[in-house]
Design an enzyme around this catalytic site. Structure first.
Site, short mmCIF file in Angstrom:
data_model
loop_
_atom_site.label_atom_id
_atom_site.label_comp_id
_atom_site.label_asym_id
_atom_site.label_seq_id
_atom_site.Cartn_x
_atom_site.Cartn_y
_atom_site.Cartn_z
N ASN A 152 0.82 -1.20 0.00
CA ASN A 152 0.00 0.00 0.00
C ASN A 152 0.86 1.26 0.00
O ASN A 152 0.99 1.93 -1.02
CB ASN A 152 -0.95 -0.03 1.20
CG ASN A 152 -1.98 1.07 1.16
OD1 ASN A 152 -1.88 2.00 0.38
ND2 ASN A 152 -2.98 0.97 2.01
N ASP A 153 1.49 1.54 1.13
CA ASP A 153 2.24 2.80 1.23
C ASP A 153 3.36 2.91 0.19
O ASP A 153 3.63 4.00 -0.30
CB ASP A 153 2.83 2.94 2.63
CG ASP A 153 1.74 2.97 3.69
OD1 ASP A 153 0.66 3.52 3.39
OD2 ASP A 153 1.95 2.45 4.79
N VAL A 154 3.97 1.77 -0.16
CA VAL A 154 5.12 1.84 -1.07
C VAL A 154 4.72 2.07 -2.52
O VAL A 154 5.57 2.25 -3.38
CB VAL A 154 6.02 0.57 -0.98
CG1 VAL A 154 6.59 0.43 0.41
CG2 VAL A 154 5.26 -0.66 -1.40
N ALA B 91 1.18 3.13 7.35
CA ALA B 91 1.45 4.51 7.68
C ALA B 91 0.16 5.24 8.07
O ALA B 91 0.19 6.37 8.51
CB ALA B 91 2.12 5.22 6.51
#
Lengths: 462, 108
Positions: free
Chosen positions: A388-390, A429
């Site tokens: 997700n965040d990456v 995050a």
């Protein structure tokens, strides 16, 4: 029994040399495992020498303590899943810090007021740093194990609490060094340092835990080194400091891999900003498009090039073996398959490489971020599994995002993107992801392993 | 243990700081986690301090504190070593080598 101090010193020197070489070997993939074993040899020499020192007694306690610690260590380390490795490292780091603090307390008690001031300084430092590392590591463990919220925990008066705790421990430390050689003062210092460890890690978001654990790891090294000054032990001074220095270096390298400064990680109260931004974000009418495994199977089979982007969700679902099988099937159909590995995919730098290596994914298919990013434009399908965040374009586009500036895998440049996710819940995050609203993105909601197995079935049936 | 004198100890400390920085300066990203785990194992050296404290302890308080320190430090050493070894085991295998006991270290 070894009574000659020179022999003791030389044996400890041997242990130190083993540790230095161990660190050197651990920095290269080819020799890393040998490095750990060499460290083990050094540790065996150091422990053996210490046990043979003149006058050591209380054997039953030493054996009992060693046996309990060994059993706990082996069971913990053997039973933990590869996905939970990072929190296990945090836990083993914390107990080391706790041990250093307790050694300092015991030394203080034994000396009973007959300590040189530099020895008190060492005891205070060791107690302080060791306790911070212990408490901080336990909080980091709680966050990674999801016993605590991965979001930064902030409360009213937090700065006041931090200030009181910090000033209080500083005052006690100074008083102790200045000659207040009372045990209650050291115990109070330990308690305040524990509180500080908790307060220090609570406001840091779960995604930043690797950097924090690395820093606390360096702390424990420093605490161990400080105990060496009280015990006049070179092996403790040098080995502890080696870890203190290399751990600090590693912390800087990790922060760099995430394109953040260490100060920003520690004091940024990551996520706080986002709450404000998140509430302003209005529903602009774009919706998430869900799809089915059959549709994705067709998309994948007729693609020329597919890039798999694995994330922590893949690891949790234990889907790495099925993903490899899917990739092999696609390759038989003439599709070119690669895996894009973000430096912090998973929970720690390098974590995803370990997990995919476990599933026997060929090395040459694992592509590092810098290598794969320019290739997304020629990629037909980017298959994002539990990441997700990456892959969040906000890191590139939205200066107000807490992850702004973090290098990401630019999957949004691919012709189409398929995202497998358990739910619309935000990533570690704790922030939303624009990618999911992109018209080229389709989503598969559910367990990654189930979907990959379904995909394998559908691709075979085509 | 021998008392070396504070200045010599500080000299050794300073050299260890530089050595610690230098020795891992070129580590690739994929080894960050195993290296962290490996250094985590090495600071288990605090077990030496725990043995000394416990081994020379005379009163109940010191014995109790020393015993807890001994348990914690041993868990650090043993757990740190085993976790690191498990991680690094994953790096050793090549796709064409499926035997788990293959001990070849050189890449083919």
């Amino acid at each position: 029994m070894i009574s000659d101090p020179d022999v003791v010193g030389l044996l400890y020197l041997l242990a130190i040399i083993c540790f230095v070489l161990a660190l050197r070997f651990l920095s290269s993939p080819r020799t890393a495992r040998r490095g750990n074993w060499l460290g083990g040899l050094g540790m065996a020499v150091a422990i053996g020498t210490t046990l043979l020192l003149d006058g050591i007694s209380n054997w039953e306690l030493i054996l009992a303590g060693g046996a309990v610690g060994t059993i706990v260590g082996i069971i913990g380390a053997r039973r933990v899943k590869m996905t939970a490795m990072p929190q296990m490292v945090a836990l083993f780091n914390g107990v080391g810090g706790g041990a250093a603090a307790l050694v300092a307390l015991a030394e203080f008690h034994v000396a009973d007021g007959r300590l040189a001031s530099e020895e008190v300084v060492s005891i205070v430092l060791s107690a302080l740093i060791g306790s911070i590392s212990f408490a901080g590591s336990l909080i980091a463990f709680g966050k990674l194990q999801e016993l605590l919220s991965g979001r930064p925990i902030v409360f009213a008066g937090q700065n006041v609490a931090n200030g009181v705790v910090l000033l209080g421990s500083a005052a006690l430390g100074v008083a102790l060094v200045a000659g207040l050689e009372e045990q209650w003062a050291l115990v109070a210092l330990l308690a305040l340092a524990l509180a500080f460890g908790v307060l220090f890690v609570l406001p840091i978001g779960g995604a930043d835990m690797p950097v924090v654990i690395s820093l606390l790891n360096a702390f424990t090294g420093l605490a161990a080194s400080a105990t060496g000054f009280v015990l006049d032990s070179t092996v403790l001074i040098v080995s502890g400091m080696l870890v203190g220095a290399s751990g600090t270096m590693l912390t800087l390298l990790m922060a760099k891999a995430m394109n953040r400064s260490v100060a920003n990680v520690l004091f940024g109260a990551f996520g706080q900003v986002q709450q404000a931004v998140g509430s302003e974000r209005v529903d602009d009418g774009r919706t998430v498009r869900a799809t089915t495994a059959d549709d994705v199977a067709v998309q994948l089979s007729y693609a020329r090039r597919v890039v798999v982007v694995p994330g922590y969700g893949l690891a949790v679902a234990q889907a790495q073996h099925d993903v490899r099988q899917l990739a092999e099937l696609l390759e038989q159909k003439g599709v070119e398959v690669a895996y894009a590995i973000h430096p912090v995919a998973g929970r720690m730098p390098g974590h995803m490489n370990v997990l995919l290596a476990e599933a026997n994914v060929p090395y040459d298919q694992l592509k590092e971020m810098d290598e794969v990013n320019p290739e997304f434009a020629q990629t037909d399908v980017a298959l994002v599994i539990g990441a997700n965040d990456v892959v969040n374009p906000a890191a590139r586009n939205d200066p107000s995002s807490p992850i702004h500036g973090m290098p990401i895998l630019e999957v949004d440049k691919a012709t189409s993107v398929v995202v497998m996710k358990r739910s619309m819940a935000p990533g570690f995050a704790g922030i939303d992801n624009e990618l999911f609203l992109d018209p080229r993105t389709t989503m598969l909601f559910g367990n990654a392993k189930d979907f990959v197995v379904k995909l394998i079935g559908s691709v075979k049936a085509l | 243990m021998t008392d070396l004198g504070l200045v010599i100890e500080l000299t050794i400390l300073a050299l260890a700081i530089f050595l610690g920085f230098e020795v891992i300066a070129k580590v690739p990203t994929m080894l960050h986690t195993p290296l962290m785990s490996g250094t985590n194992f090495i600071h288990g050296i605090v077990v030496v301090g725990a043995i000394v404290v416990l081994g020379y302890a005379e009163d109940g308080f010191t014995k109790a504190v020393g015993l807890v320190a001994m348990v914690l430090a041993t868990a650090n050493v043993v757990g740190g070593f085993v976790v690191t070894d498990r991680m690094l085991e994953m790096f050793k295998r090549r796709p064409d080598e499926r035997r788990p006991d293959d001990r070849r270290d050189e890449p083919s």
